[in-house]
Design a protein around this motif. Structure first.
Motif, PDB file in Angstrom:
ATOM      1  N   GLN A 223       0.965  -1.182  -0.187  1.00  0.00           N
ATOM      2  CA  GLN A 223      -0.071   0.103   0.094  1.00  0.00           C
ATOM      3  C   GLN A 223       0.911   1.160   0.017  1.00  0.00           C
ATOM      4  O   GLN A 223       0.333   2.451  -0.484  1.00  0.00           O
ATOM      5  N   ASN A 227       0.136   1.488  -4.099  1.00  0.00           N
ATOM      6  CA  ASN A 227      -1.131   2.009  -3.899  1.00  0.00           C
ATOM      7  C   ASN A 227      -2.046   2.328  -4.917  1.00  0.00           C
ATOM      8  O   ASN A 227      -3.266   2.084  -5.147  1.00  0.00           O
ATOM      9  N   ARG A 231      -5.327  -2.485  -6.141  1.00  0.00           N
ATOM     10  CA  ARG A 231      -6.633  -2.834  -6.176  1.00  0.00           C
ATOM     11  C   ARG A 231      -6.918  -3.291  -7.488  1.00  0.00           C
ATOM     12  O   ARG A 231      -8.088  -4.287  -7.679  1.00  0.00           O
ATOM     13  N   THR A 232      -6.365  -2.848  -8.494  1.00  0.00           N
ATOM     14  CA  THR A 232      -6.722  -3.490  -9.975  1.00  0.00           C
ATOM     15  C   THR A 232      -5.882  -4.989 -10.055  1.00  0.00           C
ATOM     16  O   THR A 232      -6.182  -5.984 -10.587  1.00  0.00           O
ATOM     17  N   SER A 235      -7.421  -8.271  -7.343  1.00  0.00           N
ATOM     18  CA  SER A 235      -8.756  -7.810  -7.141  1.00  0.00           C
ATOM     19  C   SER A 235      -9.632  -7.985  -5.945  1.00  0.00           C
ATOM     20  O   SER A 235     -10.469  -7.670  -5.479  1.00  0.00           O
ATOM     21  N   PHE A 237      -8.157  -7.394  -2.811  1.00  0.00           N
ATOM     22  CA  PHE A 237      -7.697  -6.854  -1.846  1.00  0.00           C
ATOM     23  C   PHE A 237      -9.047  -5.504  -1.672  1.00  0.00           C
ATOM     24  O   PHE A 237      -9.325  -4.887  -2.699  1.00  0.00           O
ATOM     25  N   THR A 238      -9.085  -5.331  -0.258  1.00  0.00           N
ATOM     26  CA  THR A 238     -10.034  -3.918  -0.006  1.00  0.00           C
ATOM     27  C   THR A 238      -9.677  -3.490   1.203  1.00  0.00           C
ATOM     28  O   THR A 238      -8.781  -4.142   1.913  1.00  0.00           O
ATOM     29  N   ASP A 239      -9.784  -2.063   1.433  1.00  0.00           N
ATOM     30  CA  ASP A 239      -9.383  -1.860   2.658  1.00  0.00           C
ATOM     31  C   ASP A 239      -9.935  -2.396   4.057  1.00  0.00           C
ATOM     32  O   ASP A 239      -9.321  -2.606   5.073  1.00  0.00           O
TER      33      ASP A 239
END
Length: 447
Positions: A223, A227, A231-232, A235, A237-239
């Motif tokens: 991150q 960062n 997320r792309t 796929s 991964f989320t906060d």
């Protein structure tokens, strides 16, 4: 035990060579334990889009100190110089080989962090060092740069600085702790099991509480550096997922350092909390207390085996977040000093342990200061320690803590003991014996 060692330690306290006093208290010795700076992950999971080839700084590869990490320790070194050279006038203005000893764990990031820190303390082109005396006046040598020795020992046997050193007894204690009701209830909870199942599906490997840190640590660093693409490329991964996994790992770290909600936590007749703190933070806390005891015992003595400690003003440990974590846990101040509760000490976090002698009551005191991260100052945390009611605390409080969590055998022997044969008998502290032997035997040439 404490009263006896106090008598020895307080013998002939007058005459310490120091240039900093606060009222009647004179600073006589400083020990510093710091975490390395910003780095690449030490490893990652199979499906991670950012494998070792993605990390090119600091020589490239896993676990290498970044230029940011180097800068963090350069900044901390300048802060230490400002405190102890400029303000306190306690450390020498230029490098003095007899007054500082630096010990690092045997990995690149801690060694280079130490070098970067020392560059901030004694490597600036400010006129304090002299060409052809402190460094060569030749083309290509950075003007003012003074190289300072950084010592190390084999990482597998470094039970002071490396909490992952080879120690079967520590693993046995952790395996026993995992069978306690508290850890089992936590591990088997729906929240934890659901997260471990998700990560097992996402990462391409079986994830449990023992290797969860690999995922959370890699994601934390990614991150910072990726960062804009994490997320792309990743796929799932989320906060929110990261925050939940990180919170679970924070609780695991508390357990692994002997901090339980229910204390004592006794399993099969063993207090796994005390045993864990003994085997993890016990060695380095006792090492620091031993140095202070020897400093006091050797005062006024001119024997060759006391010369090194009489000259020494600064002893440094360049190590890891896990080292500071274990040290704090040994003192039962992990939740006080490491924020948020359960989180790791941050990059370039540092503990300063100062030893003072009061000229009025002839007693030794200690002061503990914490540097949380790059950009923060020094914060006194002494009062977080049980038994300490002011910024300066009676050294006997620290001695008692060290005696309570002192390893039951020399740590390189205890690590190869069998927990099944461990009786749990109380052990008389060896600190007094250590001081006497230190004065009598000339083994300090090793330093």
């Amino acid at each position: 035990m404490v009263s006896a060692i106090s008598i020895i330690g307080l013998f002939a306290l007058t005459g310490f060579s120091t240039s900093y006093t606060n009222g009647t208290k004179e600073l006589v010795f400083v020990q510093t334990l710091w975490r390395h700076g910003d780095r690449s992950p030490t490893k990652t999971f199979p499906t991670d889009p950012y494998q070792e080839s993605a990390w090119t700084f600091g020589g490239g590869g896993w676990g290498q100190l970044s230029p940011t990490g180097m800068k963090q320790h350069l900044n901390l070194g300048k802060m230490l110089r400002s405190r102890y050279v400029t303000d306190y006038q306690f450390f020498p203005t230029k490098y003095n080989a007899k007054q500082i000893y630096v010990r690092s764990t045997d990995v690149n990031r801690t060694i280079i962090s130490a070098m970067s820190n020392l560059l901030g303390q004694y490597g600036q082109d400010d006129g304090s060092s002299v060409a052809d005396v402190d460094y060569p006046a030749v083309v290509g040598w950075p003007k003012g740069f003074v190289p300072i020795a950084v010592h190390t020992v084999d990482d597998d046997t470094d039970h002071l600085g490396n909490m992952e050193s080879t120690c079967p007894f520590r693993e046995q204690v952790w395996n026993l702790a995992k069978t306690s009701d508290e850890v089992k209830n936590f591990t088997n909870s729906d929240k934890v099991q659901s997260m471990l199942a998700k990560l097992t599906n996402y990462t391409g490997e079986t994830v449990d509480i023992d290797n969860l840190w690999i995922i959370t640590n890699a994601l934390y660093i990614e991150q910072i550096y990726f960062n804009d693409s994490i997320r792309t490329k990743n796929s799932w991964f989320t906060d929110d997922l990261y925050a939940q996994a990180d919170a679970i790992n924070d609780q695991v770290q508390l357990y692994q350092n002997g901090i339980f909600k229910n204390m004592p936590n006794v399993v099969n007749g063993h207090d796994v909390g005390v045993l864990t703190r003994k085997i993890r933070g016990g060695p380095i806390l006792n090492d620091m207390v031993m140095h202070m005891n020897i400093k006091l015992a050797c005062q006024g003595m001119t024997t060759p085996n006391c010369t090194w400690i009489n000259n020494l003003k600064n002893y440094v440990y360049s190590a890891h977040d896990t080292t500071i974590y274990a040290f704090f846990s040994a003192l039962l101040i992990e939740e006080y000093a490491v924020k948020p509760s359960g989180g790791y000490p941050l990059y370039s976090a540092a503990v300063l342990l100062e030893l003072y002698v009061d000229s009025a009551d002839k007693k030794p005191y200690f002061k503990m200061i914490y540097h949380e991260q790059d950009g923060s100052g020094f914060k006194t945390i002494t009062q977080g320690i049980q038994g300490c009611s002011s910024d300066y605390c009676d050294l006997d409080v620290l001695r008692n803590f060290s005696a309570t969590i002192q390893p039951d055998q020399p740590i390189d022997q205890w690590c190869y003991s069998d927990l099944n044969k461990y009786s749990g008998v109380s052990t008389v502290s060896m600190l007094l014996i250590a001081v006497i032997l230190a004065v009598r035997n000339d083994f300090f040439g090793l330093f």
